[in-house]
Design an enzyme around this catalytic site. Structure first.
Site, PDB file in Angstrom:
ATOM      1  N   CYS A 101       0.830  -1.197   0.000  1.00 10.59           N
ATOM      2  CA  CYS A 101       0.000   0.000   0.000  1.00 10.59           C
ATOM      3  C   CYS A 101       0.872   1.257   0.000  1.00 10.59           C
ATOM      4  O   CYS A 101       1.452   1.586  -1.026  1.00 10.59           O
ATOM      5  CB  CYS A 101      -1.000  -0.027   1.154  1.00 10.59           C
ATOM      6  SG  CYS A 101      -2.335   1.176   0.948  1.00 10.59           S
ATOM      7  N   HIS A 150      -3.793  -5.034   0.177  1.00 12.09           N
ATOM      8  CA  HIS A 150      -3.318  -5.598   1.441  1.00 12.09           C
ATOM      9  C   HIS A 150      -3.523  -7.106   1.470  1.00 12.09           C
ATOM     10  O   HIS A 150      -4.555  -7.598   1.928  1.00 12.09           O
ATOM     11  CB  HIS A 150      -4.057  -4.960   2.624  1.00 12.09           C
ATOM     12  CG  HIS A 150      -3.673  -3.556   2.871  1.00 12.09           C
ATOM     13  ND1 HIS A 150      -2.612  -3.210   3.681  1.00 12.09           N
ATOM     14  CD2 HIS A 150      -4.187  -2.404   2.392  1.00 12.09           C
ATOM     15  CE1 HIS A 150      -2.500  -1.893   3.712  1.00 12.09           C
ATOM     16  NE2 HIS A 150      -3.441  -1.379   2.937  1.00 12.09           N
ATOM     17  N   GLU A 187      -1.783  -9.005   3.312  1.00 16.34           N
ATOM     18  CA  GLU A 187      -1.439  -9.455   4.666  1.00 16.34           C
ATOM     19  C   GLU A 187      -2.589  -9.330   5.653  1.00 16.34           C
ATOM     20  O   GLU A 187      -2.477  -9.774   6.791  1.00 16.34           O
ATOM     21  CB  GLU A 187      -0.233  -8.651   5.174  1.00 16.34           C
ATOM     22  CG  GLU A 187      -0.543  -7.284   5.752  1.00 16.34           C
ATOM     23  CD  GLU A 187      -0.918  -6.183   4.767  1.00 16.34           C
ATOM     24  OE1 GLU A 187      -1.070  -5.031   5.216  1.00 16.34           O
ATOM     25  OE2 GLU A 187      -1.069  -6.441   3.562  1.00 16.34           O
TER      26      GLU A 187
END
Length: 132
Positions: A33, A118, A120
């Protein structure tokens, strides 16, 4: 925050210098990001406001599945929380896109990867962010 908000977040200048040094030293670097935007800028891309904000869970299409994206599915649902995007840095290859943002992932050389989305974060992580 945005990568050009140096007055509000003065540490961004040092972060860009750190990333430039890591890339120059041949270190593996993953930017997610804001990190992808910082990497794009450090590598010569331009960061600017995207026509629309992406906030929420949206599909990403991975169209270049060479390493390190060879194990990725062609389509995945990922968390997005950004209002900016970037131009592809010179020498980088574009790897993924979404309907709302053309630059979702890039690879520069064999050690630098930028993900606008994202990967993660899961639903529990986002819930924690929203209630913090």
């Amino acid at each position: 925050m945005n990568i050009y908000e140096h007055r509000t977040h003065p540490w961004l200048v040092a972060e860009k210098a750190f990333l430039a040094a890591a890339v120059a030293a041949g270190k593996p670097v993953l930017g997610i990001c804001l990190g992808a935007q910082l990497l794009a800028a450090v590598l010569g891309g331009k960061v600017f406001q995207n026509p629309e904000k992406e906030i929420g869970w949206w599909p990403v299409r991975v169209f270049d599945r060479r390493p390190p994206f060879d194990a990725f599915p062609e389509r995945l649902i990922a968390m997005h929380w950004h209002g900016d995007t970037f131009t592809l840095p010179p020498g980088a290859r574009r790897v993924a896109e979404s309907e709302g943002c053309a630059q979702q992932a890039f690879v520069h050389g064999d050690r630098v990867v930028g993900l606008q989305f994202h990967l993660e974060q899961g639903p529990v992580d986002v819930s924690d962010l929203a209630t913090a």
